[in-house]
Design an enzyme around this catalytic site. Sequence first.
Site, PDB file in Angstrom:
ATOM      1  CD1 TRP A  10       5.824 -12.299  -7.544  1.00 20.51           C
ATOM      2  CD2 TRP A  10       7.104 -12.994  -9.246  1.00 20.51           C
ATOM      3  NE1 TRP A  10       7.137 -12.310  -7.120  1.00 20.51           N
ATOM      4  CE2 TRP A  10       7.938 -12.739  -8.148  1.00 20.51           C
ATOM      5  CE3 TRP A  10       7.685 -13.459 -10.433  1.00 20.51           C
ATOM      6  CZ2 TRP A  10       9.323 -12.913  -8.186  1.00 20.51           C
ATOM      7  CZ3 TRP A  10       9.059 -13.641 -10.470  1.00 20.51           C
ATOM      8  CH2 TRP A  10       9.864 -13.360  -9.355  1.00 20.51           C
ATOM      9  CE1 TYR A  55       4.330  -8.534  -3.321  1.00 17.72           C
ATOM     10  CE2 TYR A  55       3.434 -10.757  -3.314  1.00 17.72           C
ATOM     11  CZ  TYR A  55       4.518  -9.909  -3.343  1.00 17.72           C
ATOM     12  OH  TYR A  55       5.784 -10.427  -3.395  1.00 17.72           O
TER      13      TYR A  55
HETATM   14  N1  MGD Z   1       4.080 -20.334   3.010  1.00 14.89           N
HETATM   15  C1  MGD Z   1       4.662 -19.477   2.166  1.00 14.89           C
HETATM   16  N2  MGD Z   1       3.900 -18.644   1.445  1.00 14.89           N
HETATM   17  C2  MGD Z   1       4.475 -17.787   0.588  1.00 14.89           C
HETATM   18  C3  MGD Z   1       5.875 -17.760   0.411  1.00 14.89           C
HETATM   19  C4  MGD Z   1       6.666 -18.648   1.185  1.00 14.89           C
HETATM   20  O1  MGD Z   1       7.913 -18.661   1.097  1.00 14.89           O
HETATM   21  N3  MGD Z   1       6.021 -19.496   2.028  1.00 14.89           N
HETATM   22  N4  MGD Z   1       6.443 -16.898  -0.485  1.00 14.89           N
HETATM   23  C5  MGD Z   1       5.721 -15.674  -0.757  1.00 14.89           C
HETATM   24  C6  MGD Z   1       6.296 -14.943  -1.882  1.00 14.89           C
HETATM   25  S1  MGD Z   1       7.953 -14.590  -1.761  1.00 14.89           S
HETATM   26  C7  MGD Z   1       5.560 -14.497  -2.929  1.00 14.89           C
HETATM   27  S2  MGD Z   1       6.300 -13.461  -4.074  1.00 14.89           S
HETATM   28  C8  MGD Z   1       4.127 -14.816  -3.052  1.00 14.89           C
HETATM   29  C9  MGD Z   1       3.697 -15.065  -4.502  1.00 14.89           C
HETATM   30  O2  MGD Z   1       2.326 -14.898  -4.598  1.00 14.89           O
HETATM   31  P1  MGD Z   1       1.629 -14.461  -5.961  1.00 14.89           P
HETATM   32  O3  MGD Z   1       2.517 -13.587  -6.765  1.00 14.89           O
HETATM   33  O4  MGD Z   1       0.275 -13.946  -5.617  1.00 14.89           O
HETATM   34  O5  MGD Z   1       1.500 -15.878  -6.688  1.00 14.89           O
HETATM   35  P2  MGD Z   1       1.227 -16.247  -8.204  1.00 14.89           P
HETATM   36  O6  MGD Z   1       0.842 -17.686  -8.203  1.00 14.89           O
HETATM   37  O7  MGD Z   1       2.372 -15.849  -9.037  1.00 14.89           O
HETATM   38  O8  MGD Z   1      -0.069 -15.395  -8.540  1.00 14.89           O
HETATM   39  C10 MGD Z   1      -0.195 -14.605  -9.665  1.00 14.89           C
HETATM   40  C11 MGD Z   1      -1.627 -14.703 -10.175  1.00 14.89           C
HETATM   41  O9  MGD Z   1      -1.769 -13.782 -11.266  1.00 14.89           O
HETATM   42  C12 MGD Z   1      -2.478 -14.414 -12.320  1.00 14.89           C
HETATM   43  N5  MGD Z   1      -2.076 -13.730 -13.554  1.00 14.89           N
HETATM   44  C13 MGD Z   1      -0.998 -13.985 -14.336  1.00 14.89           C
HETATM   45  N6  MGD Z   1      -0.961 -13.118 -15.372  1.00 14.89           N
HETATM   46  C14 MGD Z   1      -2.037 -12.313 -15.238  1.00 14.89           C
HETATM   47  C15 MGD Z   1      -2.537 -11.221 -16.008  1.00 14.89           C
HETATM   48  O10 MGD Z   1      -1.961 -10.808 -16.992  1.00 14.89           O
HETATM   49  N7  MGD Z   1      -3.678 -10.626 -15.568  1.00 14.89           N
HETATM   50  C16 MGD Z   1      -4.342 -11.055 -14.457  1.00 14.89           C
HETATM   51  N8  MGD Z   1      -5.459 -10.421 -14.106  1.00 14.89           N
HETATM   52  N9  MGD Z   1      -3.892 -12.090 -13.720  1.00 14.89           N
HETATM   53  C17 MGD Z   1      -2.750 -12.696 -14.101  1.00 14.89           C
HETATM   54  C18 MGD Z   1      -2.059 -15.859 -12.252  1.00 14.89           C
HETATM   55  O11 MGD Z   1      -3.010 -16.669 -12.907  1.00 14.89           O
HETATM   56  C19 MGD Z   1      -1.974 -16.081 -10.734  1.00 14.89           C
HETATM   57  O12 MGD Z   1      -3.191 -16.511 -10.207  1.00 14.89           O
HETATM   58  O13 MGD Z   1       3.825 -15.975  -2.261  1.00 14.89           O
HETATM   59  C20 MGD Z   1       4.210 -15.822  -0.901  1.00 14.89           C
HETATM   60  N10 MGD Z   1       3.700 -16.929  -0.135  1.00 14.89           N
HETATM   61  N1  MGD Z   2      11.056 -22.066  -9.572  1.00 18.05           N
HETATM   62  C1  MGD Z   2      10.717 -20.993  -8.844  1.00 18.05           C
HETATM   63  N2  MGD Z   2      11.644 -20.069  -8.546  1.00 18.05           N
HETATM   64  C2  MGD Z   2      11.297 -18.992  -7.788  1.00 18.05           C
HETATM   65  C3  MGD Z   2       9.971 -18.806  -7.332  1.00 18.05           C
HETATM   66  C4  MGD Z   2       9.012 -19.818  -7.641  1.00 18.05           C
HETATM   67  O1  MGD Z   2       7.844 -19.751  -7.244  1.00 18.05           O
HETATM   68  N3  MGD Z   2       9.431 -20.877  -8.399  1.00 18.05           N
HETATM   69  N4  MGD Z   2       9.642 -17.679  -6.608  1.00 18.05           N
HETATM   70  C5  MGD Z   2      10.536 -16.527  -6.676  1.00 18.05           C
HETATM   71  C6  MGD Z   2      10.269 -15.616  -5.561  1.00 18.05           C
HETATM   72  S1  MGD Z   2       8.843 -14.703  -5.603  1.00 18.05           S
HETATM   73  C7  MGD Z   2      11.123 -15.436  -4.537  1.00 18.05           C
HETATM   74  S2  MGD Z   2      10.754 -14.301  -3.334  1.00 18.05           S
HETATM   75  C8  MGD Z   2      12.366 -16.195  -4.434  1.00 18.05           C
HETATM   76  C9  MGD Z   2      12.501 -16.716  -3.005  1.00 18.05           C
HETATM   77  O2  MGD Z   2      13.786 -17.066  -2.691  1.00 18.05           O
HETATM   78  P1  MGD Z   2      14.020 -17.730  -1.235  1.00 18.05           P
HETATM   79  O3  MGD Z   2      13.169 -17.064  -0.240  1.00 18.05           O
HETATM   80  O4  MGD Z   2      15.458 -17.748  -0.972  1.00 18.05           O
HETATM   81  O5  MGD Z   2      13.476 -19.196  -1.549  1.00 18.05           O
HETATM   82  P2  MGD Z   2      12.961 -20.436  -0.743  1.00 18.05           P
HETATM   83  O6  MGD Z   2      12.800 -21.488  -1.771  1.00 18.05           O
HETATM   84  O7  MGD Z   2      11.815 -20.091   0.118  1.00 18.05           O
HETATM   85  O8  MGD Z   2      14.150 -20.826   0.241  1.00 18.05           O
HETATM   86  C10 MGD Z   2      15.400 -21.286  -0.204  1.00 18.05           C
HETATM   87  C11 MGD Z   2      15.921 -22.329   0.760  1.00 18.05           C
HETATM   88  O9  MGD Z   2      16.174 -21.753   2.025  1.00 18.05           O
HETATM   89  C12 MGD Z   2      16.185 -22.803   2.968  1.00 18.05           C
HETATM   90  N5  MGD Z   2      15.755 -22.286   4.261  1.00 18.05           N
HETATM   91  C13 MGD Z   2      14.488 -22.020   4.655  1.00 18.05           C
HETATM   92  N6  MGD Z   2      14.491 -21.560   5.933  1.00 18.05           N
HETATM   93  C14 MGD Z   2      15.772 -21.547   6.335  1.00 18.05           C
HETATM   94  C15 MGD Z   2      16.438 -21.160   7.531  1.00 18.05           C
HETATM   95  O10 MGD Z   2      15.835 -20.738   8.512  1.00 18.05           O
HETATM   96  N7  MGD Z   2      17.786 -21.255   7.556  1.00 18.05           N
HETATM   97  C16 MGD Z   2      18.517 -21.708   6.499  1.00 18.05           C
HETATM   98  N8  MGD Z   2      19.830 -21.716   6.607  1.00 18.05           N
HETATM   99  N9  MGD Z   2      17.918 -22.085   5.354  1.00 18.05           N
HETATM  100  C17 MGD Z   2      16.578 -22.002   5.268  1.00 18.05           C
HETATM  101  C18 MGD Z   2      15.224 -23.861   2.470  1.00 18.05           C
HETATM  102  O11 MGD Z   2      15.836 -25.130   2.544  1.00 18.05           O
HETATM  103  C19 MGD Z   2      14.917 -23.426   1.061  1.00 18.05           C
HETATM  104  O12 MGD Z   2      14.994 -24.464   0.121  1.00 18.05           O
HETATM  105  O13 MGD Z   2      12.348 -17.317  -5.323  1.00 18.05           O
HETATM  106  C20 MGD Z   2      11.998 -16.942  -6.655  1.00 18.05           C
HETATM  107  N10 MGD Z   2      12.261 -18.072  -7.501  1.00 18.05           N
HETATM  108 MO    MO Z   3       8.579 -13.544  -3.700  1.00 17.31          MO
END
Ligand code: MGD
Ligand code: MGD
Ligand code: MO
Length: 769
Positions: free
Chosen positions: A112, A110
């Site tokens: 991005w 898993y």
């Molecule tokens: N506490 C907490 N944890 C969370 C979340 C949260 O809300 N709270 N959000 C979750 C969510 S929604 C998501 S989507 C995940 C994101 O988690 P990830 O998608 O695992 O996070 P990234 O940092 O985007 O990791 C991508 C990795 O791929 C590597 N990479 C980039 N390009 C390439 C390539 O071309 N080849 C290879 N081999 N590697 C590459 C980058 O260097 C990086 O290390 O985190 C989750 N974790």
């Molecule tokens: N710049 C940037 N943009 C991103 C990403 C990134 O890593 N960087 N990651 C992308 C990815 S993989 C994803 S999945 C999306 C995630 O999109 P979301 O999951 O919506 O993003 P978050 O930033 O975790 O949360 C948005 C806001 O929700 C509020 N929130 C948290 N818990 C609660 C709750 O229980 N109730 C209410 N009412 N509000 C709450 C927090 O204040 C937080 O700032 O974002 C994407 N966009």
């Molecule tokens: Mo995500």
Amino acid sequence: MADKQTRRTATHWGVYDIETQADRIASVHPWPLDPDPSPIGQSLDAVDGPTRVRRPAVRKGWLEGGPGQGRRGAEPFVEIDWDTALDLVAGELDRVRRDHGNQAIYAGSYGWASAGRFHHAQSQIHRFMSALGGYSRSVNSYSLAAAEVIVPHVVGHRYGDVQLATTSLNVVAEETDLMICFGGVPLKNAQVQNGGQGQHRTRGLLAQARRNGCRFVNISPIAQDLDRELEAQWLAPRPNSDTAIMLGLAHTLVTENLHDPAFLERYCVGAALFLSYLKGEQDGQPKDADWASGISGLDANDLRQLAREMASSRTMLNVSWSLQRAEHGEQTFWMVIVLAAILGQIGLPGGGFALGYGAVGSVGNGAARHKQPTLPPLPNPVDSFIPVARIADMLESPGKPYSYNGQTRQYPDIRLIYWAGGNPFHHHQDLNRLVEAWQKPETVIVNEPFWTATARHADIVLPATTPLERNDMSGSSADDFLVLMEQVLSPRDSARNDYDIFCGLAMRLRCLDSFSEGRNEAAWLEQIYETFRKQSNQIPDYEALRERGHLQFGGEQAGRVRRILFEDFRRDPDTNPLPTPSGRIEIWSQRIESFQLDDCPPHPAWMPGEEWLGAPRADRFPLHLLTHQPGTRLHSQLDAGAHSRTHKVQGREAVLINPQDANTRGIADGDLVRLFNDRGACLAGARLTADIRPGVICLPTGAWYDPQQPGEAGSLDKHGNPNVLTRDCGTSGLAQGSSAQSCLVEMERFEGEAPPVTAFSPPSLSPAS
Ligand SMILES: Nc1nc2c(c(=O)[nH]1)N[C@H]1C(S)=C(S)[C@@H](COP(=O)(O)OP(=O)(O)OC[C@H]3O[C@@H](n4cnc5c(=O)[nH]c(N)nc54)[C@H](O)[C@@H]3O)O[C@H]1N2
Ligand SMILES: Nc1nc2c(c(=O)[nH]1)N[C@H]1C(S)=C(S)[C@@H](COP(=O)(O)OP(=O)(O)OC[C@H]3O[C@@H](n4cnc5c(=O)[nH]c(N)nc54)[C@H](O)[C@@H]3O)O[C@H]1N2
Ligand SMILES: [Mo]
């Protein structure tokens, strides 16, 4: 002096023209077509930093003792040449599939990765693993698992299709009077779109709605979740209480006769049973505004007023994805649909519900839905999967049964992990648990450009290129642009493309023909583009694309699409039924009832979790920790880059805290602090702000995990990775999604000498003797 050159690349956060000199980045310029470019591109300097993996490397204990020996995360690495590395990896894959079957290989992988349709790391690893005979995979995402499972039960369509069909923000800008945003519409997140984003439009469209008189209400613990320019009313609830708030709003609507019984009758099933729950006919507890106030901390009169205003306005209800990344996260997304149904505006222009405006840039934006160029997958002969966030469970307990969407399945017995394009030591919860569970397999292989925590916890690390070092094309089925990505830099040190790495392995494992089909990068790019072109209308051929550099779908109309979610269904639910068992919106789901789950009843309901401010555990850990997405980077990507680093406090990630909470703890702005609970502890830098509700703190995700004692579970993280604190527990037995946003902690001033941050220095490396 070598001449300067400018070439174009695309990222998940936008398109950039990169100027280079002597094979180094000289400057980064946002694409002129983008009205609101993201500053994250200014971190691309990190591709040349000390964090790059320069040569294939093997953990010392594994190299000397063999598979399963030594301790991951704790040992130095030995650098070896590519042929030796590929022989080792191929040998291990072969041994494990022979001795334990392909199911013993976990390659869910898993993450991005990067923009780029051909070099997309997950597409590459999955195709390779299928050519090899298959692998155990993962289903759903950390982003949206609870939504991906519950939404189809409620409205029939796949989650992604509902999202693509979201009412356009253009329509909202013109038609909506009142927009209620649970979790806001965070522009920090709209910077990003998986696969690429040609134009950032969300800010402009929201501003247009405001100019047209739309009133915004931000129901979120953090004020910044809605842009200041929108002059929103800010209601700051306790986190995880949104289902209760929505029930309270619904109760006012129903008891004051402001609801739409005709809509419930014609378009929904199960309303009567649900209304009985709402009124408390079984448990004696009406879910009224006072009850919701007790749970959420919001004022009951504010809720009543808001419900009345909802009924007299064209109202859009938006939920951020974070709401379902919590215990019982399924309930919030189910309940927002039910609340919108009770209001009766679903299918009307500017009314109803939206699942995540702002969560990524495409929601409510973009022209027609379209296919995109894709590396064709090969069938995976192995039928073994886990819900993505159950990885530590799986590693700890091979054979253990788990429940998922009405099924009971068993965890596979994993002997080998292969990861490309993701960072589980960033993304998974309760990292101290993962540090231990991750020791179980015999071998862990990681393709990575950077020495991330996941690379440091591998046995064999293969250096991968970044998109700047290869040719590709970006695209997302939700974005209007397909952009050719030019190679900007030569591959750094000995880095190879994931594709070339897998070709090297496939050759050794005798599956090269099925994996590569004899094509190189250039031939594949043309092939996937031409295949895509045949499936789409009026798309120019590859030569024309190469001349133009990009395509825009939907032409001039692209930014002006008027899409209204469930418009057809509303017009005629008999001709255009929803693909649910009833053909209607399922307020009560007989299918979910048949699953007999304690933690997911057949209608949306409020269930308190283990970790929220109303839980007994809050006596010991009185702060609710939110871990939202970082505004300064993409997850853990480019944390070492210029833009991310300028936002750190004393080199650590900044944690937002209300001055009241800071004062009682003797914490001043800029202080180093320690966050802790019984799962772990990390350092961070305090940022005081009245823009966060008292009792709530927020530490963004993505600061590189930096344990004081590498490889030891329970070690202090020196840098501010919140996942040493979060709980690793499924949303419910229905979806088993990540519940990261349900987490209680305590925080104190850090006294004494702080250990230096070492996340951005590579691990100890030695040449092979
Ligand atoms: N506490 C907490 N944890 C969370 C979340 C949260 O809300 N709270 N959000 C979750 C969510 S929604 C998501 S989507 C995940 C994101 O988690 P990830 O998608 O695992 O996070 P990234 O940092 O985007 O990791 C991508 C990795 O791929 C590597 N990479 C980039 N390009 C390439 C390539 O071309 N080849 C290879 N081999 N590697 C590459 C980058 O260097 C990086 O290390 O985190 C989750 N974790
Ligand atoms: N710049 C940037 N943009 C991103 C990403 C990134 O890593 N960087 N990651 C992308 C990815 S993989 C994803 S999945 C999306 C995630 O999109 P979301 O999951 O919506 O993003 P978050 O930033 O975790 O949360 C948005 C806001 O929700 C509020 N929130 C948290 N818990 C609660 C709750 O229980 N109730 C209410 N009412 N509000 C709450 C927090 O204040 C937080 O700032 O974002 C994407 N966009
Ligand atoms: Mo995500």
